[in-house]
Write a protein that holds these residues in place. Structure first.
Motif, PDB file in Angstrom:
ATOM      1  N   ARG A 195       0.856  -1.192   0.000  1.00 50.58           N
ATOM      2  CA  ARG A 195       0.000   0.000   0.000  1.00 50.58           C
ATOM      3  C   ARG A 195       0.889   1.238   0.000  1.00 50.58           C
ATOM      4  N   PRO A 196       0.445   2.291  -0.664  1.00 47.14           N
ATOM      5  CA  PRO A 196       1.228   3.533  -0.656  1.00 47.14           C
ATOM      6  C   PRO A 196       1.285   4.149   0.741  1.00 47.14           C
ATOM      7  N   ILE A 197       2.342   4.870   1.006  1.00 49.32           N
ATOM      8  CA  ILE A 197       2.543   5.503   2.308  1.00 49.32           C
ATOM      9  C   ILE A 197       1.382   6.421   2.670  1.00 49.32           C
ATOM     10  N   GLU A 198       0.850   7.148   1.715  1.00 47.64           N
ATOM     11  CA  GLU A 198      -0.259   8.061   2.025  1.00 47.64           C
ATOM     12  C   GLU A 198      -1.478   7.320   2.565  1.00 47.64           C
ATOM     13  N   GLU A 199      -1.719   6.110   2.111  1.00 51.61           N
ATOM     14  CA  GLU A 199      -2.836   5.321   2.661  1.00 51.61           C
ATOM     15  C   GLU A 199      -2.587   4.986   4.130  1.00 51.61           C
ATOM     16  N   TRP A 200      -1.358   4.621   4.461  1.00 54.15           N
ATOM     17  CA  TRP A 200      -1.027   4.327   5.850  1.00 54.15           C
ATOM     18  C   TRP A 200      -1.172   5.579   6.716  1.00 54.15           C
ATOM     19  N   LYS A 201      -0.683   6.705   6.197  1.00 53.25           N
ATOM     20  CA  LYS A 201      -0.792   7.960   6.948  1.00 53.25           C
ATOM     21  C   LYS A 201      -2.252   8.348   7.153  1.00 53.25           C
ATOM     22  N   ASP A 202      -3.085   8.104   6.167  1.00 54.03           N
ATOM     23  CA  ASP A 202      -4.514   8.392   6.311  1.00 54.03           C
ATOM     24  C   ASP A 202      -5.133   7.559   7.432  1.00 54.03           C
ATOM     25  N   LEU A 203      -4.734   6.294   7.529  1.00 50.84           N
ATOM     26  CA  LEU A 203      -5.233   5.444   8.616  1.00 50.84           C
ATOM     27  C   LEU A 203      -4.841   6.021   9.975  1.00 50.84           C
ATOM     28  N   VAL A 204      -3.624   6.513  10.076  1.00 49.57           N
ATOM     29  CA  VAL A 204      -3.162   7.119  11.331  1.00 49.57           C
ATOM     30  C   VAL A 204      -3.960   8.387  11.621  1.00 49.57           C
ATOM     31  N   ARG A 205      -4.110   9.246  10.621  1.00 45.84           N
ATOM     32  CA  ARG A 205      -4.822  10.517  10.824  1.00 45.84           C
ATOM     33  C   ARG A 205      -6.273  10.303  11.259  1.00 45.84           C
ATOM     34  N   LYS A 206      -6.900   9.255  10.766  1.00 50.73           N
ATOM     35  CA  LYS A 206      -8.295   8.983  11.130  1.00 50.73           C
ATOM     36  C   LYS A 206      -8.449   8.637  12.604  1.00 50.73           C
ATOM     37  N   ARG A 207      -7.371   8.218  13.249  1.00 46.12           N
ATOM     38  CA  ARG A 207      -7.421   7.832  14.662  1.00 46.12           C
ATOM     39  C   ARG A 207      -6.980   8.961  15.600  1.00 46.12           C
ATOM     40  N   LEU A 208      -6.551  10.066  15.052  1.00 44.55           N
ATOM     41  CA  LEU A 208      -6.129  11.188  15.901  1.00 44.55           C
ATOM     42  C   LEU A 208      -7.325  11.727  16.653  1.00 44.55           C
ATOM     43  N   PRO A 209      -7.166  12.131  17.886  1.00 46.67           N
ATOM     44  CA  PRO A 209      -5.925  12.472  18.586  1.00 46.67           C
ATOM     45  C   PRO A 209      -5.364  11.351  19.467  1.00 46.67           C
ATOM     46  N   ALA A 210      -5.371  10.134  19.024  1.00 45.70           N
ATOM     47  CA  ALA A 210      -4.806   9.030  19.807  1.00 45.70           C
ATOM     48  C   ALA A 210      -3.323   9.283  20.080  1.00 45.70           C
ATOM     49  N   LYS A 211      -2.818   8.627  21.104  1.00 49.51           N
ATOM     50  CA  LYS A 211      -1.412   8.754  21.468  1.00 49.51           C
ATOM     51  C   LYS A 211      -0.539   7.937  20.518  1.00 49.51           C
ATOM     52  N   HIS A 212       0.729   8.323  20.471  1.00 50.19           N
ATOM     53  CA  HIS A 212       1.695   7.691  19.572  1.00 50.19           C
ATOM     54  C   HIS A 212       1.643   6.163  19.667  1.00 50.19           C
ATOM     55  N   MET A 213       1.806   5.632  20.875  1.00 50.21           N
ATOM     56  CA  MET A 213       1.882   4.177  21.014  1.00 50.21           C
ATOM     57  C   MET A 213       0.538   3.487  20.764  1.00 50.21           C
ATOM     58  N   GLU A 214      -0.552   4.183  20.962  1.00 47.56           N
ATOM     59  CA  GLU A 214      -1.863   3.632  20.602  1.00 47.56           C
ATOM     60  C   GLU A 214      -1.953   3.473  19.085  1.00 47.56           C
ATOM     61  N   LEU A 215      -1.424   4.444  18.360  1.00 44.33           N
ATOM     62  CA  LEU A 215      -1.437   4.381  16.904  1.00 44.33           C
ATOM     63  C   LEU A 215      -0.518   3.275  16.395  1.00 44.33           C
ATOM     64  N   VAL A 216       0.639   3.131  17.013  1.00 42.08           N
ATOM     65  CA  VAL A 216       1.561   2.050  16.649  1.00 42.08           C
ATOM     66  C   VAL A 216       0.876   0.702  16.880  1.00 42.08           C
ATOM     67  N   ALA A 217       0.240   0.547  18.026  1.00 40.41           N
ATOM     68  CA  ALA A 217      -0.445  -0.711  18.343  1.00 40.41           C
ATOM     69  C   ALA A 217      -1.553  -1.015  17.347  1.00 40.41           C
ATOM     70  N   MET A 218      -2.279   0.016  16.923  1.00 42.61           N
ATOM     71  CA  MET A 218      -3.351  -0.178  15.943  1.00 42.61           C
ATOM     72  C   MET A 218      -2.784  -0.708  14.625  1.00 42.61           C
ATOM     73  N   LEU A 219      -1.714  -0.116  14.150  1.00 41.65           N
ATOM     74  CA  LEU A 219      -1.116  -0.571  12.887  1.00 41.65           C
ATOM     75  C   LEU A 219      -0.595  -1.999  13.009  1.00 41.65           C
ATOM     76  N   LYS A 220      -0.061  -2.331  14.158  1.00 39.38           N
ATOM     77  CA  LYS A 220       0.468  -3.676  14.367  1.00 39.38           C
ATOM     78  C   LYS A 220      -0.651  -4.715  14.462  1.00 39.38           C
ATOM     79  N   THR A 221      -1.659  -4.438  15.278  1.00 39.17           N
ATOM     80  CA  THR A 221      -2.693  -5.445  15.525  1.00 39.17           C
ATOM     81  C   THR A 221      -3.725  -5.532  14.414  1.00 39.17           C
ATOM     82  N   GLU A 222      -4.125  -4.389  13.872  1.00 34.56           N
ATOM     83  CA  GLU A 222      -5.177  -4.396  12.861  1.00 34.56           C
ATOM     84  C   GLU A 222      -4.659  -4.585  11.439  1.00 34.56           C
TER      85      GLU A 222
END
Length: 70
Positions: free
Chosen positions: A22-49
């Motif tokens: 997947r392109p990087i922008e798609e990954w960044k969009d997934l992160v942005r949709k979860r804001l204002p989550a904390k850094h490690m919450e976002l890392v965990a989401m990418l890892k688990t989901e």
């Protein structure tokens, strides 16, 4: 002679795109949709989901959060 090598979190981007297909922008969009989550919450989401490794997830989150601050 200049050093044009990509450094920091963005240095992971080519391998992230190659490994996960997947392109990087798609990954960044997934992160942005979860804001204002904390850094490690976002890392965990990418890892688990989405099955990303810790280093790749951390690089994406770090780079995206820096962009959001600007």
């Amino acid at each position: 002679m200049t050093d044009d090598a990509v450094k920091g979190p963005a240095s992971y981007f080519p391998s992230i795109e190659k490994k996960y297909g997947r392109p990087i922008e798609e990954w960044k969009d997934l992160v942005r949709k979860r804001l204002p989550a904390k850094h490690m919450e976002l890392v965990a989401m990418l890892k688990t989901e989405h099955g990303l490794g810790h280093g790749h997830a951390n690089a994406l989150v770090a780079h995206t959060l820096v962009e959001e601050k600007d």
